[in-house]
Design a protein around this motif. Structure first.
Motif, PDB file in Angstrom:
ATOM      1  N   ARG A   1       8.533  14.101  14.141  1.00  0.00           N
ATOM      2  CA  ARG A   1       8.607  12.461  13.257  1.00  0.00           C
ATOM      3  C   ARG A   1      10.090  13.092  14.716  1.00  0.00           C
ATOM      4  NH1 ARG A   1       3.517  12.469  13.498  1.00  0.00           N
ATOM      5  NH2 ARG A   1       2.837  11.976  11.418  1.00  0.00           N
ATOM      6  N   PHE A   2       9.863  12.891  15.033  1.00  0.00           N
ATOM      7  CA  PHE A   2      11.484  12.723  16.017  1.00  0.00           C
ATOM      8  C   PHE A   2      12.295  11.315  15.764  1.00  0.00           C
ATOM      9  CE2 PHE A   2       9.350  16.517  18.885  1.00  0.00           C
ATOM     10  CZ  PHE A   2      10.463  17.104  18.454  1.00  0.00           C
ATOM     11  N   LYS A   3      13.518  10.987  16.359  1.00  0.00           N
ATOM     12  CA  LYS A   3      13.228  10.180  15.847  1.00  0.00           C
ATOM     13  C   LYS A   3      13.296   8.900  17.421  1.00  0.00           C
ATOM     14  CE  LYS A   3      17.578  10.255  11.727  1.00  0.00           C
ATOM     15  NZ  LYS A   3      18.699   9.468  12.484  1.00  0.00           N
ATOM     16  N   ALA A   4      12.978   8.006  17.337  1.00  0.00           N
ATOM     17  CA  ALA A   4      12.865   6.929  18.458  1.00  0.00           C
ATOM     18  C   ALA A   4      13.664   7.458  19.558  1.00  0.00           C
ATOM     19  CB  ALA A   4      11.937   5.074  18.190  1.00  0.00           C
ATOM     20  N   ASN A   5      14.935   6.259  18.660  1.00  0.00           N
ATOM     21  CA  ASN A   5      16.275   6.346  19.799  1.00  0.00           C
ATOM     22  C   ASN A   5      17.788   7.056  19.335  1.00  0.00           C
ATOM     23  OD1 ASN A   5      18.026   4.539  21.590  1.00  0.00           O
ATOM     24  ND2 ASN A   5      17.470   3.098  20.305  1.00  0.00           N
TER      25      ASN A   5
ATOM     26  N   GLY B   1      11.531  11.909  25.359  1.00  0.00           N
ATOM     27  CA  GLY B   1      10.759  12.902  25.109  1.00  0.00           C
ATOM     28  C   GLY B   1       9.316  12.502  24.586  1.00  0.00           C
ATOM     29  N   THR B   2       8.591  13.012  24.164  1.00  0.00           N
ATOM     30  CA  THR B   2       7.486  12.527  23.075  1.00  0.00           C
ATOM     31  C   THR B   2       7.753  13.327  21.570  1.00  0.00           C
ATOM     32  OG1 THR B   2       6.180  14.111  23.343  1.00  0.00           O
ATOM     33  CG2 THR B   2       6.644  12.557  25.228  1.00  0.00           C
ATOM     34  N   ASN B   3       6.782  13.028  20.177  1.00  0.00           N
ATOM     35  CA  ASN B   3       6.306  14.143  19.353  1.00  0.00           C
ATOM     36  C   ASN B   3       5.802  14.772  19.964  1.00  0.00           C
ATOM     37  OD1 ASN B   3       7.851  13.283  16.590  1.00  0.00           O
ATOM     38  ND2 ASN B   3       7.064  10.829  17.924  1.00  0.00           N
ATOM     39  N   ILE B   4       5.212  15.901  19.006  1.00  0.00           N
ATOM     40  CA  ILE B   4       4.639  16.584  19.427  1.00  0.00           C
ATOM     41  C   ILE B   4       3.194  17.288  17.799  1.00  0.00           C
ATOM     42  CG2 ILE B   4       5.921  17.885  21.277  1.00  0.00           C
ATOM     43  CD1 ILE B   4       6.653  19.560  18.933  1.00  0.00           C
TER      44      ILE B   4
ATOM     45  N   ASN C   1      12.592   9.145  22.187  1.00  0.00           N
ATOM     46  CA  ASN C   1      11.265   9.705  22.083  1.00  0.00           C
ATOM     47  C   ASN C   1      10.000   8.744  21.276  1.00  0.00           C
ATOM     48  OD1 ASN C   1      12.117  13.157  22.044  1.00  0.00           O
ATOM     49  ND2 ASN C   1      13.306  12.043  20.244  1.00  0.00           N
ATOM     50  N   LEU C   2       9.108   8.895  22.485  1.00  0.00           N
ATOM     51  CA  LEU C   2       7.412   7.888  21.744  1.00  0.00           C
ATOM     52  C   LEU C   2       7.207   8.060  21.036  1.00  0.00           C
ATOM     53  CD1 LEU C   2       6.244   7.965  25.896  1.00  0.00           C
ATOM     54  CD2 LEU C   2       7.592   6.266  25.103  1.00  0.00           C
ATOM     55  N   LYS C   3       6.739   7.217  20.067  1.00  0.00           N
ATOM     56  CA  LYS C   3       6.130   7.873  19.081  1.00  0.00           C
ATOM     57  C   LYS C   3       4.980   8.291  19.146  1.00  0.00           C
ATOM     58  CE  LYS C   3       2.937   3.385  18.413  1.00  0.00           C
ATOM     59  NZ  LYS C   3       3.002   2.912  17.115  1.00  0.00           N
ATOM     60  N   ASP C   4       4.291   8.858  19.548  1.00  0.00           N
ATOM     61  CA  ASP C   4       2.544   9.425  20.004  1.00  0.00           C
ATOM     62  C   ASP C   4       2.646  10.980  20.326  1.00  0.00           C
ATOM     63  OD1 ASP C   4       1.694   7.332  19.419  1.00  0.00           O
ATOM     64  OD2 ASP C   4       1.344   6.128  21.081  1.00  0.00           O
ATOM     65  N   ASN C   5       1.902  11.431  19.505  1.00  0.00           N
ATOM     66  CA  ASN C   5       2.171  13.123  19.851  1.00  0.00           C
ATOM     67  C   ASN C   5       1.833  13.125  21.429  1.00  0.00           C
ATOM     68  OD1 ASN C   5       2.965  13.017  17.155  1.00  0.00           O
ATOM     69  ND2 ASN C   5       1.399  14.461  16.245  1.00  0.00           N
ATOM     70  N   LEU C   6       1.986  13.542  22.338  1.00  0.00           N
ATOM     71  CA  LEU C   6       1.453  14.024  23.458  1.00  0.00           C
ATOM     72  C   LEU C   6       1.558  15.819  24.038  1.00  0.00           C
ATOM     73  CD1 LEU C   6       3.438  10.264  25.383  1.00  0.00           C
ATOM     74  CD2 LEU C   6       1.252  11.184  24.998  1.00  0.00           C
ATOM     75  N   LEU C   7       2.268  16.563  23.316  1.00  0.00           N
ATOM     76  CA  LEU C   7       2.098  17.969  23.462  1.00  0.00           C
ATOM     77  C   LEU C   7       1.668  18.712  22.855  1.00  0.00           C
ATOM     78  CD1 LEU C   7       4.149  19.401  25.880  1.00  0.00           C
ATOM     79  CD2 LEU C   7       4.401  20.037  23.934  1.00  0.00           C
ATOM     80  N   ASP C   8       1.167  19.851  22.774  1.00  0.00           N
ATOM     81  CA  ASP C   8       0.773  20.166  21.463  1.00  0.00           C
ATOM     82  C   ASP C   8       1.196  21.328  21.798  1.00  0.00           C
ATOM     83  OD1 ASP C   8      -1.382  19.210  20.423  1.00  0.00           O
ATOM     84  OD2 ASP C   8      -2.291  20.198  21.496  1.00  0.00           O
ATOM     85  N   PHE C   9       2.406  21.869  21.009  1.00  0.00           N
ATOM     86  CA  PHE C   9       3.724  23.199  20.903  1.00  0.00           C
ATOM     87  C   PHE C   9       3.329  24.481  20.217  1.00  0.00           C
ATOM     88  CE2 PHE C   9       8.048  24.961  19.934  1.00  0.00           C
ATOM     89  CZ  PHE C   9       8.362  24.617  21.232  1.00  0.00           C
ATOM     90  N   ARG C  10       3.327  25.208  21.093  1.00  0.00           N
ATOM     91  CA  ARG C  10       2.837  26.936  20.555  1.00  0.00           C
ATOM     92  C   ARG C  10       3.896  27.083  20.139  1.00  0.00           C
ATOM     93  NH1 ARG C  10      -1.415  30.027  21.718  1.00  0.00           N
ATOM     94  NH2 ARG C  10      -1.717  28.588  23.763  1.00  0.00           N
ATOM     95  N   GLU C  11       3.683  27.189  17.880  1.00  0.00           N
ATOM     96  CA  GLU C  11       5.296  27.739  17.851  1.00  0.00           C
ATOM     97  C   GLU C  11       3.706  28.522  15.952  1.00  0.00           C
ATOM     98  OE1 GLU C  11       8.462  27.446  17.516  1.00  0.00           O
ATOM     99  OE2 GLU C  11       9.091  25.727  16.110  1.00  0.00           O
ATOM    100  N   ASP C  12       3.965  30.100  17.095  1.00  0.00           N
ATOM    101  CA  ASP C  12       3.665  31.507  16.280  1.00  0.00           C
ATOM    102  C   ASP C  12       4.468  31.853  15.841  1.00  0.00           C
ATOM    103  OD1 ASP C  12       4.091  32.546  18.311  1.00  0.00           O
ATOM    104  OD2 ASP C  12       2.234  32.839  19.192  1.00  0.00           O
ATOM    105  N   SER C  13       4.516  33.096  14.913  1.00  0.00           N
ATOM    106  CA  SER C  13       4.887  33.578  14.726  1.00  0.00           C
ATOM    107  C   SER C  13       6.332  34.843  15.131  1.00  0.00           C
ATOM    108  CB  SER C  13       4.349  35.023  13.822  1.00  0.00           C
ATOM    109  OG  SER C  13       3.655  35.609  14.537  1.00  0.00           O
ATOM    110  N   ASN C  14       5.531  34.662  16.337  1.00  0.00           N
ATOM    111  CA  ASN C  14       6.391  35.737  17.736  1.00  0.00           C
ATOM    112  C   ASN C  14       7.248  34.569  18.031  1.00  0.00           C
ATOM    113  OD1 ASN C  14       4.664  37.983  17.904  1.00  0.00           O
ATOM    114  ND2 ASN C  14       2.983  37.064  19.179  1.00  0.00           N
ATOM    115  N   SER C  15       7.212  33.343  18.016  1.00  0.00           N
ATOM    116  CA  SER C  15       8.406  32.374  18.743  1.00  0.00           C
ATOM    117  C   SER C  15       9.344  32.765  17.308  1.00  0.00           C
ATOM    118  CB  SER C  15       7.788  30.881  18.250  1.00  0.00           C
ATOM    119  OG  SER C  15       6.478  30.352  19.116  1.00  0.00           O
ATOM    120  N   PHE C  16       9.407  32.732  16.263  1.00  0.00           N
ATOM    121  CA  PHE C  16      10.466  33.001  14.532  1.00  0.00           C
ATOM    122  C   PHE C  16      10.584  33.926  15.366  1.00  0.00           C
ATOM    123  CE2 PHE C  16       7.561  29.213  13.563  1.00  0.00           C
ATOM    124  CZ  PHE C  16       8.970  28.411  12.966  1.00  0.00           C
TER     125      PHE C  16
END
Length: 271
Positions: free
Chosen positions: A135-139, A119-122, A196-211
């Motif tokens: 900030r996901f754990k790498a391992n 995975g990657t961070n987002i 998990n790769l440390k870099d943010n490689l995706l923009d994750f849509r998390e709006d009010s509808n997601s919750f």
């Protein structure tokens, strides 16, 4: 026909509003040796029309259409059985992959054959733009994976042979909206490891509808799923405190959870 190195896998349902951004972010990747397997889960808007138009423009796109709405787990498993790549890269229909995401993940997995899940961070974003980052754990250990929030589903790349070995995604109603958590637990249960790769490689849509989609029913299912894997993985019973923590969220309004979420990940962004 020579098989591609990567199969990008997406399932979609009624996402005509955002799906073009998601598709464009894959088609413009710096790594080009991939196929794009897209399963349309019986959309009733113009999603299928958009997919067919893209399919005419780029022969890497392979569109499959469910005649009835079957759900995410079924669509992903159907798509997996159509994938031909060595690796499968998940993608959601409303997120945005960064330009070098596939290249970075492919390179890492080729150099680290002992890793099955990558995975990657987002970045988290809503209608107002990016508001935080992970900030996901790498391992992550097996306990980390069991606790959850270790991997972000649409960033994941994994070996096709490995997910075949564990039996694909669980299609049971018991893990509806939890198919990713259940799948990662299953990977680790079978002895596979993730990173998990440390870099943010995706923009994750998390709006009010997601919750709003995180209902009490889904939270109860998570509690039950965590209990199931606690037993299967033979983890310490003292970890049930984390099951209780998830159960207590049932009594917290979704708007309050959303606000807490934004504060925590905004702080991550500033570190």
């Amino acid at each position: 026909m020579v098989a591609p190195e990567i199969s990008v896998l997406m399932s979609t349902h009624n996402e005509e509003k955002y799906i073009k951004e998601a598709i464009d972010s894959i088609l413009t990747q710096s790594f080009s040796n991939f196929e794009f397997v897209i399963c349309n889960d019986h959309s009733t808007d113009n999603t299928l029309g958009i997919l067919n138009d893209y399919g005419k423009l780029d022969n890497r796109i392979r569109v499959f259409d469910n005649t009835n709405k079957a759900g995410l787990q079924y669509s992903l498993n159907f798509g997996l059985k159509k994938c031909r790549g060595k690796y499968v890269a998940r993608m959601d229909d409303d997120d945005i992959s960064h330009l070098d995401r596939l290249e970075r993940q492919y390179s890492f997995l080729e150099k680290n054959p002992s890793i099955s899940l990558l995975g990657t961070n987002i970045n988290f974003f809503d209608e107002n733009g990016i508001y935080g980052s992970s900030r996901f754990k790498a391992n992550p250990s097996i306990v980390d994976v069991w606790k959850g929030k270790t991997f972000c589903h649409p960033t994941m790349m994994f070996k096709l042979s490995d997910i075949r070995e564990i039996g694909f995604y669980n299609q049971s109603d018991e893990v509806t909206r939890l198919e990713d958590y259940d799948c990662w637990c299953n990977f680790y249960y079978h002895g596979f490891k993730g990173f998990n790769l440390k870099d943010n490689l995706l923009d994750f849509r998390e709006d009010s509808n997601s919750f709003k989609r995180r209902t009490n029913e889904s939270r109860i299912k998570l509690v039950e799923c965590m209990h199931k894997w606690l037993i299967r993985m033979k983890l310490k019973k003292s970890l049930n405190i984390f099951v209780l923590y998830e159960f207590m969220k049932i009594f917290v309004p979704s708007k309050l959870i959303q606000k807490y979420h934004q504060i925590v990940f905004y702080e991550n962004q500033d570190r």
